[in-house]
Design an enzyme around this catalytic site. Structure first.
Site, PDB file in Angstrom:
ATOM      1  N   LYS A 127     -18.387  26.087  11.760  1.00  0.00           N
ATOM      2  CA  LYS A 127     -18.719  26.228  13.184  1.00  0.00           C
ATOM      3  C   LYS A 127     -18.182  25.027  13.952  1.00  0.00           C
ATOM      4  CE  LYS A 127     -22.415  28.623  11.124  1.00  0.00           C
ATOM      5  NZ  LYS A 127     -22.153  29.971  11.523  1.00  0.00           N
TER       6      LYS A 127
ATOM      7  N   ASP B 205     -31.355  22.012   8.372  1.00  0.00           N
ATOM      8  CA  ASP B 205     -30.123  22.808   8.345  1.00  0.00           C
ATOM      9  C   ASP B 205     -29.428  22.607   9.688  1.00  0.00           C
ATOM     10  OD1 ASP B 205     -28.159  24.755   8.455  1.00  0.00           O
ATOM     11  OD2 ASP B 205     -29.455  26.404   7.796  1.00  0.00           O
TER      12      ASP B 205
ATOM     13  N   TRP C  98     -32.274  32.322   9.841  1.00  0.00           N
ATOM     14  CA  TRP C  98     -31.746  31.458   8.779  1.00  0.00           C
ATOM     15  C   TRP C  98     -32.853  30.725   8.050  1.00  0.00           C
ATOM     16  CZ3 TRP C  98     -27.521  32.961   6.907  1.00  0.00           C
ATOM     17  CH2 TRP C  98     -26.547  33.548   7.718  1.00  0.00           C
TER      18      TRP C  98
HETATM   19  N1  PMP Z   1     -27.662  28.325   8.207  1.00  0.00           N
HETATM   20  C1  PMP Z   1     -27.243  28.532   9.463  1.00  0.00           C
HETATM   21  C2  PMP Z   1     -27.965  27.860  10.591  1.00  0.00           C
HETATM   22  C3  PMP Z   1     -26.146  29.352   9.705  1.00  0.00           C
HETATM   23  O1  PMP Z   1     -25.722  29.559  10.949  1.00  0.00           O
HETATM   24  C4  PMP Z   1     -25.471  29.955   8.620  1.00  0.00           C
HETATM   25  C5  PMP Z   1     -24.248  30.826   8.796  1.00  0.00           C
HETATM   26  N2  PMP Z   1     -24.083  31.424   9.986  1.00  0.00           N
HETATM   27  C6  PMP Z   1     -25.968  29.736   7.340  1.00  0.00           C
HETATM   28  C7  PMP Z   1     -27.055  28.901   7.168  1.00  0.00           C
HETATM   29  C8  PMP Z   1     -25.306  30.359   6.154  1.00  0.00           C
HETATM   30  O2  PMP Z   1     -24.113  29.716   5.935  1.00  0.00           O
HETATM   31  P1  PMP Z   1     -23.036  30.204   4.873  1.00  0.00           P
HETATM   32  O3  PMP Z   1     -22.519  31.503   5.348  1.00  0.00           O
HETATM   33  O4  PMP Z   1     -22.039  29.084   4.938  1.00  0.00           O
HETATM   34  O5  PMP Z   1     -23.710  30.283   3.555  1.00  0.00           O
END
Ligand code: PMP
Length: 370
Positions: free
Chosen positions: A206, A182, A102
């Site tokens: 989550k 994040d 991520w």
């Molecule tokens: N950052 C993290 C730590 C994530 O776990 C996720 C999604 N699993 C995201 C960003 C991306 O999120 P989204 O699908 O809501 O754009």
């Protein structure tokens, strides 16, 4: 009705009490004669819901004065663009720490908007499995003292790497550089000191509620440094000035988030969650560690309590493992497609009973296939 143990990384399991309450209130919310989905976001009913949600989240996370709590849209990946658009107006420079899939996505997206550098990168490109297994020692981070911010991902949902300490920016020679974190996959999983951050964001799907809502907690002084091209609907300043009502917010997601916040308070808040999350993750890791049949890669000090990736040493058994798990009501254990293997996500709403069932299954499957 049969509820399974749902180990999905997100959208993920929600507390059953919350789902039942939402079902009861679906057709007629508190005598209004309508569902929350059908209400004007500017009416007094929904205003009371969003105000309660903000107050509860501030209480649960002990958000200090001097920070705005924003309910936005766009998810974690949206924030990868929205953060630079809002903060890079200062001098166009930001630094990133890459500890997993991520944060790697975050730095790539930010590179479209300014002068972006990696302060540290933990990727081990030569590893066949477990390309990200640790948080690089803080002392090795190279942070530019004039960067507009330093971004990292507090919990790497795919790779299972979690930060348990907050970097000390003064010790890194960058005392004035705000931290951006994040928190998508570990927000509300334990107490966190928001005063150490300039900005924290997280997609809701989550630990908070349904997809569609993104929570942003931002220090007031950071509302003033947007790039001129920043879209109005994603301008933290405009969203803050309009109490998250600059445009129509994701009303139903905010309503469910509020029910989750109330549930969290009944459980004893984030300190109680931390105890449970420690117990759940220790049970699972100790089961995996006791076996030669399963493999984990992340260094012990940085193992995520929320997302536990693991592999079967004999990967030809993967399908049999997943089929047997399904028979026991243990679902969504397949690892992210980019890393393979298995992953169990243990968010707040996953019970200890669920992890006990998984731990029992891991032992039984090894006995019958090892
Ligand atoms: N950052 C993290 C730590 C994530 O776990 C996720 C999604 N699993 C995201 C960003 C991306 O999120 P989204 O699908 O809501 O754009």
């Amino acid at each position: 009705m049969t509820r399974v143990f749902n180990f999905s990384a997100g959208p993920a399991v929600l507390p059953e009490e919350v789902l039942k309450q939402a079902a009861e209130e679906m057709l007629d919310w508190h005598g209004s004669g309508m569902s929350v989905m059908e209400m004007s976001h500017r009416g007094k009913e929904f205003t009371s819901i969003i105000e309660q949600a903000e107050a509860d989240l501030r209480e649960l996370m002990s958000v200090p004065d001097g920070y705005h709590v924003l309910f936005m849209q766009g998810g974690g990946l949206g924030e990868n663009a929205i953060v630079p658009l809002n903060l890079l107006g200062k001098n166009n420079k930001a630094d990133f720490v890459v500890t997993g899939s991520w944060s790697e996505k975050s730095i790539k997206e930010a590179q479209r908007y300014g002068d972006i550098k990696a302060a540290a990168n933990a990727r081990d490109a030569s590893a066949a499995q477990g390309k990200f297994t640790k948080v690089p020692a803080f002392a090795d981070w190279q942070v530019r003292s004039d960067a507009a911010y330093l971004h990292y991902c507090g919990n790497e949902t795919i790779d299972g790497v979690e930060f348990f300490d907050v970097p000390d920016m003064a010790a890194l020679g960058a005392p004035d550089v705000p931290l951006v974190v994040d928190m998508s996959s570990h927000i509300l999983s334990r107490p966190m000191d928001i005063s150490k951050y300039g900005l924290a964001f997280g997609g809701a799907q989550k630990n908070i509620g349904p997809a569609g809502l993104t929570v942003v907690i931002v220090r007031d002084d950071l509302l003033e440094q947007a790039q001129a091209v920043c879209p109005s609907a994603f301008s933290y300043k405009l969203v803050a000035e309009n109490k998250s009502m600059y445009n129509t917010p994701p009303t139903y997601s905010i309503y469910i988030a509020n029910l989750v916040f109330q549930w969290l308070k009944r459980q004893g808040g984030v300190a109680a969650m931390e105890k449970q999350n420690v117990a759940k993750s220790e049970l699972l890791y100790s089961t995996l560690d006791a076996s030669e049949f399963y493999v984990t890669h992340v260094e012990k000090a940085h193992r995520s309590r929320m997302n536990v990736p693991f592999f079967l040493r004999d990967e030809s058994l993967n399908d049999a493992f997943l089929a047997g798990a399904k028979e026991r009501g243990l679902l969504q254990l397949k690892g992210h497609k980019s890393v393979g293997g298995m992953r169990a996500s243990l968010y707040n709403a996953m019970s200890l009973a669920g992890v006990q069932a998984l731990s029992g299954y891991l032992k039984d499957f090894e006995k019958s296939h090892g």
